[in-house]
Design a protein around this motif. Structure first.
Motif, PDB file in Angstrom:
ATOM      1  N   LEU A 127       0.829  -1.206   0.000  1.00 23.78           N
ATOM      2  CA  LEU A 127       0.000   0.000   0.000  1.00 23.78           C
ATOM      3  C   LEU A 127       0.863   1.255   0.000  1.00 23.78           C
ATOM      4  N   ALA A 128       1.977   1.228   0.733  1.00 22.22           N
ATOM      5  CA  ALA A 128       2.891   2.370   0.765  1.00 22.22           C
ATOM      6  C   ALA A 128       3.529   2.596  -0.607  1.00 22.22           C
ATOM      7  N   THR A 129       3.883   1.513  -1.289  1.00 17.59           N
ATOM      8  CA  THR A 129       4.478   1.628  -2.624  1.00 17.59           C
ATOM      9  C   THR A 129       3.473   2.180  -3.623  1.00 17.59           C
ATOM     10  N   LEU A 130       2.225   1.734  -3.550  1.00 17.43           N
ATOM     11  CA  LEU A 130       1.185   2.260  -4.433  1.00 17.43           C
ATOM     12  C   LEU A 130       0.990   3.758  -4.211  1.00 17.43           C
ATOM     13  N   GLU A 131       0.989   4.177  -2.956  1.00 20.84           N
ATOM     14  CA  GLU A 131       0.822   5.595  -2.653  1.00 20.84           C
ATOM     15  C   GLU A 131       2.018   6.398  -3.154  1.00 20.84           C
ATOM     16  N   ALA A 132       3.224   5.874  -3.002  1.00 22.00           N
ATOM     17  CA  ALA A 132       4.417   6.561  -3.508  1.00 22.00           C
ATOM     18  C   ALA A 132       4.361   6.688  -5.031  1.00 22.00           C
ATOM     19  N   ALA A 133       3.907   5.641  -5.702  1.00 21.14           N
ATOM     20  CA  ALA A 133       3.788   5.680  -7.163  1.00 21.14           C
ATOM     21  C   ALA A 133       2.730   6.696  -7.586  1.00 21.14           C
ATOM     22  N   ARG A 134       1.639   6.786  -6.833  1.00 22.11           N
ATOM     23  CA  ARG A 134       0.604   7.782  -7.139  1.00 22.11           C
ATOM     24  C   ARG A 134       1.171   9.189  -7.000  1.00 22.11           C
ATOM     25  N   MET A 187       0.735  -5.373 -16.097  1.00 23.22           N
ATOM     26  CA  MET A 187       0.867  -6.682 -16.726  1.00 23.22           C
ATOM     27  C   MET A 187       0.032  -7.711 -15.975  1.00 23.22           C
ATOM     28  N   ARG A 188      -0.697  -8.507 -16.722  1.00 26.88           N
ATOM     29  CA  ARG A 188      -1.484  -9.593 -16.141  1.00 26.88           C
ATOM     30  C   ARG A 188      -0.561 -10.715 -15.698  1.00 26.88           C
ATOM     31  N   GLY A 189      -1.038 -11.592 -14.825  1.00 26.30           N
ATOM     32  CA  GLY A 189      -0.240 -12.671 -14.264  1.00 26.30           C
ATOM     33  C   GLY A 189       0.294 -13.662 -15.275  1.00 26.30           C
ATOM     34  N   ASP A 190      -0.314 -13.738 -16.454  1.00 24.32           N
ATOM     35  CA  ASP A 190       0.193 -14.634 -17.503  1.00 24.32           C
ATOM     36  C   ASP A 190       1.166 -13.905 -18.434  1.00 24.32           C
ATOM     37  N   PHE A 191       1.686 -12.770 -17.971  1.00 24.19           N
ATOM     38  CA  PHE A 191       2.678 -11.942 -18.673  1.00 24.19           C
ATOM     39  C   PHE A 191       2.120 -11.219 -19.894  1.00 24.19           C
ATOM     40  N   THR A 192       0.796 -11.049 -19.949  1.00 19.79           N
ATOM     41  CA  THR A 192       0.195 -10.269 -21.021  1.00 19.79           C
ATOM     42  C   THR A 192       0.273  -8.790 -20.652  1.00 19.79           C
ATOM     43  N   PRO A 193       0.972  -7.972 -21.453  1.00 18.15           N
ATOM     44  CA  PRO A 193       1.039  -6.545 -21.136  1.00 18.15           C
ATOM     45  C   PRO A 193      -0.303  -5.869 -21.383  1.00 18.15           C
ATOM     46  N   LEU A 194      -0.710  -5.036 -20.443  1.00 20.20           N
ATOM     47  CA  LEU A 194      -1.982  -4.322 -20.540  1.00 20.20           C
ATOM     48  C   LEU A 194      -1.779  -2.836 -20.800  1.00 20.20           C
ATOM     49  N   GLY A 195      -0.546  -2.423 -21.047  1.00 28.15           N
ATOM     50  CA  GLY A 195      -0.268  -1.033 -21.391  1.00 28.15           C
ATOM     51  C   GLY A 195       0.306  -0.242 -20.229  1.00 28.15           C
ATOM     52  N   TRP A 196       0.407   1.055 -20.452  1.00 24.95           N
ATOM     53  CA  TRP A 196       0.942   1.988 -19.458  1.00 24.95           C
ATOM     54  C   TRP A 196      -0.204   2.734 -18.800  1.00 24.95           C
ATOM     55  N   VAL A 197      -0.079   2.975 -17.501  1.00 26.35           N
ATOM     56  CA  VAL A 197      -1.150   3.614 -16.737  1.00 26.35           C
ATOM     57  C   VAL A 197      -0.575   4.612 -15.736  1.00 26.35           C
ATOM     58  N   LEU A 198      -1.419   5.532 -15.325  1.00 25.91           N
ATOM     59  CA  LEU A 198      -1.132   6.431 -14.207  1.00 25.91           C
ATOM     60  C   LEU A 198      -2.069   6.068 -13.067  1.00 25.91           C
ATOM     61  N   ILE A 199      -1.579   6.128 -11.843  1.00 28.42           N
ATOM     62  CA  ILE A 199      -2.442   5.891 -10.680  1.00 28.42           C
ATOM     63  C   ILE A 199      -3.162   7.193 -10.358  1.00 28.42           C
ATOM     64  N   GLN A 200      -4.468   7.174 -10.485  1.00 28.97           N
ATOM     65  CA  GLN A 200      -5.281   8.353 -10.202  1.00 28.97           C
ATOM     66  C   GLN A 200      -5.696   8.409  -8.733  1.00 28.97           C
ATOM     67  N   ASN A 201      -6.103   7.267  -8.173  1.00 29.02           N
ATOM     68  CA  ASN A 201      -6.570   7.200  -6.783  1.00 29.02           C
ATOM     69  C   ASN A 201      -6.151   5.886  -6.150  1.00 29.02           C
ATOM     70  N   VAL A 202      -5.870   5.933  -4.849  1.00 30.18           N
ATOM     71  CA  VAL A 202      -5.691   4.736  -4.033  1.00 30.18           C
ATOM     72  C   VAL A 202      -6.607   4.908  -2.829  1.00 30.18           C
ATOM     73  N   THR A 203      -7.548   3.983  -2.654  1.00 31.64           N
ATOM     74  CA  THR A 203      -8.499   4.046  -1.551  1.00 31.64           C
ATOM     75  C   THR A 203      -8.305   2.818  -0.670  1.00 31.64           C
ATOM     76  N   GLN A 204      -8.313   3.036   0.649  1.00 31.75           N
ATOM     77  CA  GLN A 204      -8.179   1.940   1.609  1.00 31.75           C
ATOM     78  C   GLN A 204      -9.369   1.959   2.563  1.00 31.75           C
ATOM     79  N   THR A 205      -9.893   0.776   2.878  1.00 37.05           N
ATOM     80  CA  THR A 205     -10.938   0.635   3.891  1.00 37.05           C
ATOM     81  C   THR A 205     -10.437  -0.355   4.926  1.00 37.05           C
ATOM     82  N   ASN A 206     -10.222   0.119   6.157  1.00 38.98           N
ATOM     83  CA  ASN A 206      -9.726  -0.716   7.253  1.00 38.98           C
ATOM     84  C   ASN A 206     -10.900  -1.256   8.059  1.00 38.98           C
ATOM     85  N   ASP A 207     -10.976  -2.575   8.184  1.00 37.79           N
ATOM     86  CA  ASP A 207     -12.016  -3.229   8.980  1.00 37.79           C
ATOM     87  C   ASP A 207     -11.374  -4.002  10.127  1.00 37.79           C
TER      88      ASP A 207
END
Length: 140
Positions: free
Chosen positions: A68-75, A84-104
């Motif tokens: 979660l800390a790495t995702l926030e740093a990347a954002r 990239m999907r788990g079968d190594f299929t590239p899905l392109g380049w993206v920007l992280i717009q939002n990271v939301t966390q819900t603690n239960d």
């Protein structure tokens, strides 16, 4: 351990467990008004095409807070990342717009025993060479 998906330096696996991903493919058009008839639309290529990742971590049992800390740093770095999907299929380049966390089920320190997270991404074009150093900083 098997990777379900990777987003730049973040590998989603059974610790940072993805439970759902959703993407929307969209096209963009330039509208040209024409006198006496309907407008003409000219394709300008792919639009931002949002992509959403949803998952859950259980920090007390498996860890995952670093993810979660790495995702926030990347954002915060606002640099394009490869998806990239788990079968190594590239899905392109993206920007992280939002990271939301819900603690239960909070523990005495206020950390959720179960943390659901959502990462909202925007598809972008391949980054230029000038972005390489910013992207590589996330991996160190």
């Amino acid at each position: 351990m098997t990777a379900l998906m990777s987003l730049g330096p973040v590998v989603f696996d059974l610790v940072a467990n993805l439970t759902q991903h959703e993407n929307k493919a969209a096209s963009a058009f330039a509208k040209h008004e024409v006198i006496g008839t309907s407008p003409i639309y000219e394709s300008t290529g792919d639009d931002e095409s949002p992509f959403t990742l949803k998952g859950v971590i259980h920090p007390a049992h498996f860890g995952g807070m670093g993810t979660l800390a790495t995702l926030e740093a990347a954002r915060q770095a606002a640099v394009p990342l490869p998806l990239m999907r788990g079968d190594f299929t590239p899905l392109g380049w993206v920007l992280i717009q939002n990271v939301t966390q819900t603690n239960d089920y909070l523990d005495p320190q206020g950390i959720g025993r179960e943390i659901e997270f959502t990462v909202e991404l925007l598809r972008v074009g391949s980054p230029g060479v000038g972005m390489a150093s910013s992207i590589l900083r996330l991996f160190s």
